[in-house]
Scaffold this motif. Structure first.
Motif, PDB file in Angstrom:
ATOM      1  N   THR A 160       0.830  -1.206   0.000  1.00 22.80           N
ATOM      2  CA  THR A 160       0.000   0.000   0.000  1.00 22.80           C
ATOM      3  C   THR A 160       0.860   1.250   0.000  1.00 22.80           C
ATOM      4  O   THR A 160       0.593   2.211  -0.731  1.00 22.80           O
ATOM      5  CB  THR A 160      -0.924   0.001   1.229  1.00 22.80           C
ATOM      6  OG1 THR A 160      -1.710  -1.191   1.224  1.00 22.80           O
ATOM      7  CG2 THR A 160      -1.833   1.218   1.220  1.00 22.80           C
ATOM      8  N   TYR A 161       1.905   1.253   0.799  1.00 27.12           N
ATOM      9  CA  TYR A 161       2.757   2.429   0.944  1.00 27.12           C
ATOM     10  C   TYR A 161       3.365   2.832  -0.397  1.00 27.12           C
ATOM     11  O   TYR A 161       3.334   4.003  -0.787  1.00 27.12           O
ATOM     12  CB  TYR A 161       3.853   2.124   1.960  1.00 27.12           C
ATOM     13  CG  TYR A 161       4.641   3.328   2.405  1.00 27.12           C
ATOM     14  CD1 TYR A 161       4.136   4.197   3.370  1.00 27.12           C
ATOM     15  CD2 TYR A 161       5.899   3.605   1.867  1.00 27.12           C
ATOM     16  CE1 TYR A 161       4.859   5.302   3.789  1.00 27.12           C
ATOM     17  CE2 TYR A 161       6.617   4.702   2.274  1.00 27.12           C
ATOM     18  CZ  TYR A 161       6.096   5.545   3.237  1.00 27.12           C
ATOM     19  OH  TYR A 161       6.811   6.644   3.642  1.00 27.12           O
ATOM     20  N   LEU A 162       3.910   1.869  -1.119  1.00 32.10           N
ATOM     21  CA  LEU A 162       4.526   2.167  -2.405  1.00 32.10           C
ATOM     22  C   LEU A 162       3.482   2.571  -3.437  1.00 32.10           C
ATOM     23  O   LEU A 162       3.731   3.438  -4.284  1.00 32.10           O
ATOM     24  CB  LEU A 162       5.320   0.963  -2.897  1.00 32.10           C
ATOM     25  CG  LEU A 162       6.590   0.636  -2.097  1.00 32.10           C
ATOM     26  CD1 LEU A 162       7.188  -0.686  -2.547  1.00 32.10           C
ATOM     27  CD2 LEU A 162       7.612   1.754  -2.227  1.00 32.10           C
ATOM     28  N   ALA A 163       2.297   1.962  -3.370  1.00 27.80           N
ATOM     29  CA  ALA A 163       1.232   2.340  -4.302  1.00 27.80           C
ATOM     30  C   ALA A 163       0.826   3.793  -4.095  1.00 27.80           C
ATOM     31  O   ALA A 163       0.641   4.552  -5.058  1.00 27.80           O
ATOM     32  CB  ALA A 163       0.030   1.417  -4.132  1.00 27.80           C
ATOM     33  N   VAL A 164       0.691   4.208  -2.834  1.00 22.23           N
ATOM     34  CA  VAL A 164       0.325   5.605  -2.549  1.00 22.23           C
ATOM     35  C   VAL A 164       1.450   6.539  -2.983  1.00 22.23           C
ATOM     36  O   VAL A 164       1.201   7.614  -3.543  1.00 22.23           O
ATOM     37  CB  VAL A 164      -0.007   5.783  -1.055  1.00 22.23           C
ATOM     38  CG1 VAL A 164      -0.241   7.253  -0.737  1.00 22.23           C
ATOM     39  CG2 VAL A 164      -1.237   4.971  -0.681  1.00 22.23           C
ATOM     40  N   ALA A 165       2.700   6.137  -2.763  1.00 24.34           N
ATOM     41  CA  ALA A 165       3.832   6.962  -3.186  1.00 24.34           C
ATOM     42  C   ALA A 165       3.812   7.183  -4.695  1.00 24.34           C
ATOM     43  O   ALA A 165       4.006   8.306  -5.182  1.00 24.34           O
ATOM     44  CB  ALA A 165       5.147   6.300  -2.768  1.00 24.34           C
ATOM     45  N   VAL A 166       3.574   6.133  -5.454  1.00 26.56           N
ATOM     46  CA  VAL A 166       3.504   6.252  -6.907  1.00 26.56           C
ATOM     47  C   VAL A 166       2.304   7.103  -7.303  1.00 26.56           C
ATOM     48  O   VAL A 166       2.389   7.941  -8.219  1.00 26.56           O
ATOM     49  CB  VAL A 166       3.430   4.858  -7.568  1.00 26.56           C
ATOM     50  CG1 VAL A 166       3.122   4.973  -9.058  1.00 26.56           C
ATOM     51  CG2 VAL A 166       4.744   4.105  -7.367  1.00 26.56           C
TER      52      VAL A 166
END
Length: 338
Positions: A160-166
């Motif tokens: 989730t964290y990387l998806a939100v960052a992208v």
């Protein structure tokens, strides 16, 4: 003199005036825009006045507005130096994401560096986000390359964290107009009707992990403003019914708790110009006994479709406390033994 450097007021310069110098007059013309429309947009948003004086721009107004205007002008000039045009959307993005006392986000030049020397990095003014494992790097690449991507694996692997960052990176870069984050409001058998408060108060606890991720990339005041403007939406999965999500970066978190019908409903919301990310952990299904997980069905039905990315994580990709990885491995071993 350095590009965009602030010139201290001379003896005959009013104390409330700041000069910003740009060495290339041709780029300065593009910076100002046709009929100085870019300058007018900055003036209106930051409550300053900008005057052209040769290869300098004089900024008049309150100190904070002067500072922000100078930073926006500098960022846009750097864009022109890199051979890219400055359009109205670029001015708007810099105004929304420009720095302030608190810091207001990510600039275009800071956002993303991909695949240089094998690294994948997402930069913000608050922190540098760097996928640590091969699976995480492949996942981030997949999010940029595919309109629909799945991230499947245990908690703590950065799905989730990387998806939100992208998503924030693509929003700031102007690739999408909105960010929409959703998850099923199903947790450990609790039902919303039994919880106190109005609907927002009932569902906010379920959405909190998504707020937490956004807060790592966008300062509080800016995040609040974008939520109020509905440029960022955080809502339960049930609220997605009947919508077409165009020009948006859409994340469905905890997708293992979506039913098959909910998953189909969500996937068919994908609109023109949008990206969609589905994240979930097959080992943490909280649906009632006998109700199949929509994540498992989607994986089974969609895996053969081109341009849909499936990315898998294991305990080796956990980036939380080392004990978390050991705990996941112990439970996985028990399941396999059973």
């Amino acid at each position: 003199m350095a590009i965009g450097a602030l010139t201290p007021p001379q003896d005959d310069t009013p104390p409330h005036e700041v000069l910003v110098e740009f060495p290339d007059n041709r780029l300065l013309i593009d910076l100002c825009g046709e009929y100085d429309r870019n300058l007018a947009e900055i003036e209106q948003n930051l409550s300053v006045q900008i005057l052209r004086r040769g290869n300098q721009l004089a900024i008049l107004g309150e100190e904070e507005g002067q500072k922000q205007a100078a930073e926006v002008l500098h960022a846009l000039y750097e864009r022109l130096e890199a051979g890219r045009a400055v359009e109205a959307a670029d001015v708007d993005r810099e105004l929304r994401m420009g720095n302030s006392e608190e810091g207001t986000g990510v600039r275009d030049g800071d956002q993303l560096e991909m695949f240089k020397g094998g690294t994948v990095e997402i930069k913000t003014r608050k922190k540098l986000v760097e996928p640590r494992t091969d699976a995480q790097k492949a996942y981030v690449r997949s999010l940029f390359e595919n309109e629909l991507a799945f991230g499947i694996g245990p908690a703590g692997t950065g799905k989730t964290y990387l998806a939100v960052a992208v998503g924030v990176s693509m929003f700031i870069g102007g690739h999408v107009d909105r960010i929409i984050l959703s998850r099923p409001a199903v947790e450990a058998g609790e039902k919303l009707g039994y919880l106190p408060g109005d609907m927002k108060e009932k569902v906010d606890p379920y959405m909190q992990p998504l707020y937490d991720a956004l807060n790592d990339f966008l300062p509080g005041k800016q995040l609040t403003k974008l939520v109020e403007e509905k440029r960022i939406e955080i809502a339960p999965l049930a609220f997605m019914r009947g919508r077409t999500l165009s020009n948006a970066f859409v994340v469905l978190d905890e997708a293992q708790n979506a039913t098959t019908m909910q998953m189909k409903m969500f996937l068919t919301r994908l609109g023109e110009g949008s990206r969609m990310v589905i994240t979930g952990d097959r080992s943490q299904v909280d649906l009632p006994r006998g109700v199949p997980s929509g994540l498992a069905d989607a994986e089974r039905l969609l895996k053969s479709i081109p341009k849909i990315g499936f990315n898998y994580f294991t305990a080796k990709d956990v980036v939380r406390h080392p004990l978390v990885a050991a705990i996941i491995e112990a439970y996985d071993a028990d399941v396999q033994a059973g």
